[in-house]
Design a protein around this motif. Sequence first.
Motif, PDB file in Angstrom:
ATOM      1  N   MET A  86       0.849  -1.181   0.000  1.00 48.75           N
ATOM      2  CA  MET A  86       0.000   0.000   0.000  1.00 48.75           C
ATOM      3  C   MET A  86       0.893   1.242   0.000  1.00 48.75           C
ATOM      4  N   ALA A  87       0.630   2.157  -0.890  1.00 50.08           N
ATOM      5  CA  ALA A  87       1.401   3.393  -0.982  1.00 50.08           C
ATOM      6  C   ALA A  87       1.037   4.335   0.158  1.00 50.08           C
ATOM      7  N   LYS A  88       2.046   5.031   0.649  1.00 51.26           N
ATOM      8  CA  LYS A  88       1.822   5.989   1.728  1.00 51.26           C
ATOM      9  C   LYS A  88       1.112   7.221   1.179  1.00 51.26           C
ATOM     10  N   LYS A  89       0.090   7.672   1.883  1.00 52.45           N
ATOM     11  CA  LYS A  89      -0.681   8.834   1.462  1.00 52.45           C
ATOM     12  C   LYS A  89       0.159  10.101   1.582  1.00 52.45           C
ATOM     13  N   LYS A  90       0.182  10.900   0.521  1.00 58.87           N
ATOM     14  CA  LYS A  90       0.913  12.163   0.551  1.00 58.87           C
ATOM     15  C   LYS A  90       0.057  13.208   1.251  1.00 58.87           C
ATOM     16  N   LEU A  91       0.657  13.866   2.233  1.00 58.45           N
ATOM     17  CA  LEU A  91      -0.045  14.892   3.000  1.00 58.45           C
ATOM     18  C   LEU A  91       0.129  16.253   2.346  1.00 58.45           C
ATOM     19  N   PRO A  92      -0.859  17.137   2.525  1.00 58.84           N
ATOM     20  CA  PRO A  92      -0.679  18.521   2.081  1.00 58.84           C
ATOM     21  C   PRO A  92       0.453  19.173   2.884  1.00 58.84           C
ATOM     22  N   PRO A  93       0.980  20.291   2.396  1.00 59.69           N
ATOM     23  CA  PRO A  93       2.039  20.985   3.143  1.00 59.69           C
ATOM     24  C   PRO A  93       1.569  21.389   4.546  1.00 59.69           C
ATOM     25  N   ILE A  94       2.494  21.318   5.481  1.00 59.94           N
ATOM     26  CA  ILE A  94       2.236  21.729   6.869  1.00 59.94           C
ATOM     27  C   ILE A  94       3.070  22.968   7.129  1.00 59.94           C
ATOM     28  N   ASP A  95       2.456  23.981   7.718  1.00 57.39           N
ATOM     29  CA  ASP A  95       3.163  25.224   8.009  1.00 57.39           C
ATOM     30  C   ASP A  95       3.335  25.422   9.510  1.00 57.39           C
ATOM     31  N   VAL A  96       4.378  26.157   9.874  1.00 57.59           N
ATOM     32  CA  VAL A  96       4.584  26.554  11.268  1.00 57.59           C
ATOM     33  C   VAL A  96       3.343  27.330  11.716  1.00 57.59           C
ATOM     34  N   GLY A  97       2.875  27.034  12.928  1.00 55.89           N
ATOM     35  CA  GLY A  97       1.688  27.692  13.465  1.00 55.89           C
ATOM     36  C   GLY A  97       0.419  26.864  13.357  1.00 55.89           C
ATOM     37  N   TYR A  98       0.426  25.820  12.526  1.00 52.51           N
ATOM     38  CA  TYR A  98      -0.746  24.944  12.446  1.00 52.51           C
ATOM     39  C   TYR A  98      -0.990  24.337  13.828  1.00 52.51           C
ATOM     40  N   GLN A  99      -2.246  24.102  14.147  1.00 51.24           N
ATOM     41  CA  GLN A  99      -2.610  23.492  15.415  1.00 51.24           C
ATOM     42  C   GLN A  99      -2.598  21.968  15.285  1.00 51.24           C
ATOM     43  N   ALA A 100      -2.140  21.290  16.325  1.00 56.80           N
ATOM     44  CA  ALA A 100      -2.084  19.827  16.348  1.00 56.80           C
ATOM     45  C   ALA A 100      -3.224  19.287  17.201  1.00 56.80           C
ATOM     46  N   PHE A 101      -3.956  18.328  16.641  1.00 56.61           N
ATOM     47  CA  PHE A 101      -5.102  17.707  17.306  1.00 56.61           C
ATOM     48  C   PHE A 101      -4.913  16.203  17.348  1.00 56.61           C
ATOM     49  N   ALA A 102      -5.323  15.584  18.448  1.00 56.54           N
ATOM     50  CA  ALA A 102      -5.392  14.130  18.499  1.00 56.54           C
ATOM     51  C   ALA A 102      -6.605  13.707  17.678  1.00 56.54           C
ATOM     52  N   LYS A 103      -6.513  12.582  17.007  1.00 55.46           N
ATOM     53  CA  LYS A 103      -7.625  12.059  16.215  1.00 55.46           C
ATOM     54  C   LYS A 103      -8.888  11.997  17.086  1.00 55.46           C
ATOM     55  N   GLY A 104      -9.971  12.615  16.625  1.00 56.64           N
ATOM     56  CA  GLY A 104     -11.243  12.596  17.336  1.00 56.64           C
ATOM     57  C   GLY A 104     -11.407  13.662  18.400  1.00 56.64           C
ATOM     58  N   ALA A 105     -10.365  14.444  18.668  1.00 57.61           N
ATOM     59  CA  ALA A 105     -10.439  15.471  19.721  1.00 57.61           C
ATOM     60  C   ALA A 105     -10.950  16.792  19.156  1.00 57.61           C
ATOM     61  N   GLU A 106     -11.617  17.564  20.001  1.00 59.79           N
ATOM     62  CA  GLU A 106     -12.123  18.869  19.605  1.00 59.79           C
ATOM     63  C   GLU A 106     -11.168  19.996  19.976  1.00 59.79           C
ATOM     64  N   GLU A 107     -10.251  19.737  20.895  1.00 58.83           N
ATOM     65  CA  GLU A 107      -9.331  20.760  21.362  1.00 58.83           C
ATOM     66  C   GLU A 107      -7.904  20.407  20.956  1.00 58.83           C
ATOM     67  N   GLU A 108      -7.150  21.414  20.507  1.00 54.38           N
ATOM     68  CA  GLU A 108      -5.775  21.159  20.082  1.00 54.38           C
ATOM     69  C   GLU A 108      -4.906  20.822  21.284  1.00 54.38           C
ATOM     70  N   PHE A 109      -3.849  20.072  21.036  1.00 55.98           N
ATOM     71  CA  PHE A 109      -2.896  19.776  22.116  1.00 55.98           C
ATOM     72  C   PHE A 109      -1.601  20.549  21.951  1.00 55.98           C
ATOM     73  N   GLY A 110      -1.422  21.204  20.795  1.00 59.87           N
ATOM     74  CA  GLY A 110      -0.188  21.938  20.589  1.00 59.87           C
ATOM     75  C   GLY A 110      -0.169  22.687  19.272  1.00 59.87           C
ATOM     76  N   ALA A 111       0.982  23.293  19.001  1.00 63.11           N
ATOM     77  CA  ALA A 111       1.170  24.065  17.776  1.00 63.11           C
ATOM     78  C   ALA A 111       2.493  23.683  17.126  1.00 63.11           C
ATOM     79  N   VAL A 112       2.484  23.608  15.807  1.00 66.03           N
ATOM     80  CA  VAL A 112       3.679  23.246  15.046  1.00 66.03           C
ATOM     81  C   VAL A 112       4.698  24.379  15.126  1.00 66.03           C
ATOM     82  N   ARG A 113       5.911  24.032  15.551  1.00 63.72           N
ATOM     83  CA  ARG A 113       7.003  25.011  15.654  1.00 63.72           C
ATOM     84  C   ARG A 113       8.025  24.856  14.540  1.00 63.72           C
ATOM     85  N   GLN A 114       8.216  23.605  14.076  1.00 59.75           N
ATOM     86  CA  GLN A 114       9.144  23.330  12.979  1.00 59.75           C
ATOM     87  C   GLN A 114       8.589  22.189  12.142  1.00 59.75           C
ATOM     88  N   VAL A 115       8.891  22.245  10.847  1.00 59.85           N
ATOM     89  CA  VAL A 115       8.513  21.161   9.942  1.00 59.85           C
ATOM     90  C   VAL A 115       9.798  20.599   9.347  1.00 59.85           C
TER      91      VAL A 115
END
Length: 85
Positions: free
Chosen positions: A1-30
């Motif tokens: 199975m081929a790995k799914k290509k993700l859209p670009p991720i930018d610094v500042g995007y919010q990180a969420f656990a799968k199924g969660a409504e509230e973010e757990f963090g923010a992207v600082r580096q990619v």
Amino acid sequence: MAKKKLPPIDVGYQAFAKGAEEEFGAVRQVRPQELVVYIEDAGDTTIPMSSVLEVVEGKVIVDVQRLPESIQQAIAKAHRDEDYP
């Protein structure tokens, strides 16, 4: 199975656990194989790209079950003190 290509991720995007409504963090580096995410009360934490499920509208959705136990615990504790007056 081929790995799914993700859209670009930018610094500042919010990180969420799968199924969660509230973010757990923010992207600082990619990086090519990982993200550095600031998690409240845990600081900058490395999250492997292999745990990222989706990137939608500035949100990075993470499968927390693919992370080490120490990071899972940090995510669970990220907002625990906010409910207290």
